[in-house]
Design an enzyme around this catalytic site. Sequence first.
Site: not given
Length: 315
Positions: A258, A281-283
């Site tokens: 992100m 998913t952002c990490f």
Amino acid sequence: LLREWFYKLSHAMMNQNYALFGQSNIGSETYQPMQHSSINPDHLQYFKFCGRIVAKAIHSNQLLDCHFTRAFYKQILDVGVSWRDLQAVDETLYKGLLYMLENDISPMEGDYTFSLDVERFGVVTTKDLKENGRNINVTNANKKEYVQLVANMKLSEAIKDQIEAFRSGFYEIIPQEEIALFNESELELIISGLPVVDIDDLKANTEYGPSYSLGSAQIQWFWRAARAMNREQQVKLVQFVTGTGKIPVGGFAELAGMTGPQKFNIHKDRNGPGRLPQAHTCFNQLDLPEYESFEQLRDALHLAINEASEGFGFG
């Protein structure tokens, strides 16, 4: 020649000078329609053209060198988005909504209403998420509805004209009932192809949370299961954890999250082996329960990546 033509067109669609598609986040490999694309007066005609190009590529068995967000693949298919889809688009908003869902918000009642402040070219206006929404407080009883309405506003309503224009062009080539046979993960692979996942490269560029290490039994079982997967399953694993099947040109060492470079990472889920793996998913993060056998881990991982393209978060 045809392959090169589609390759160049896919790059042109993402050209920022046209103000059509923008990166979902800085450094991201995925794109979505830009909310303020109307700065280009012909933007809807361009979106319709882009829809035709993507559908024509599928029809001609040609691949495009571009990847969209999970939410946009759903919108091409004309299926509803989930609040979880915000994870790949707006980390701060996603984390705020997640906190709201997982906690008692009684102390905050009165702080939030069913409305959002929307900025357009420097002018901020308040939009109701439902009728008279600015006068309806968010409570524990209605917070799930609020979260989904926020997601709809951010992911769909804010770009509904762009989505409709793209879909109208797409459906001219491939009717909706035909493309509806696929889900969003399958659609990504149809549009952009099935990459080769180098498991050795992925393993070499994976980090572990404080309770796991390369020597942990569950980690060894994980890599054993990953190697045993066929090519499509390996891509689904990457999709599940990172939100896209796109593999960086420089390999997994260049994987972005992100806020910039973010390696694939595996953390321990301490809530017991009865849970399925979860993805953030952002990490680029996989939460892996402490399974008691290789078979248990393998079966849970396969179920997660095949049946849970949105992960297994709250809600």
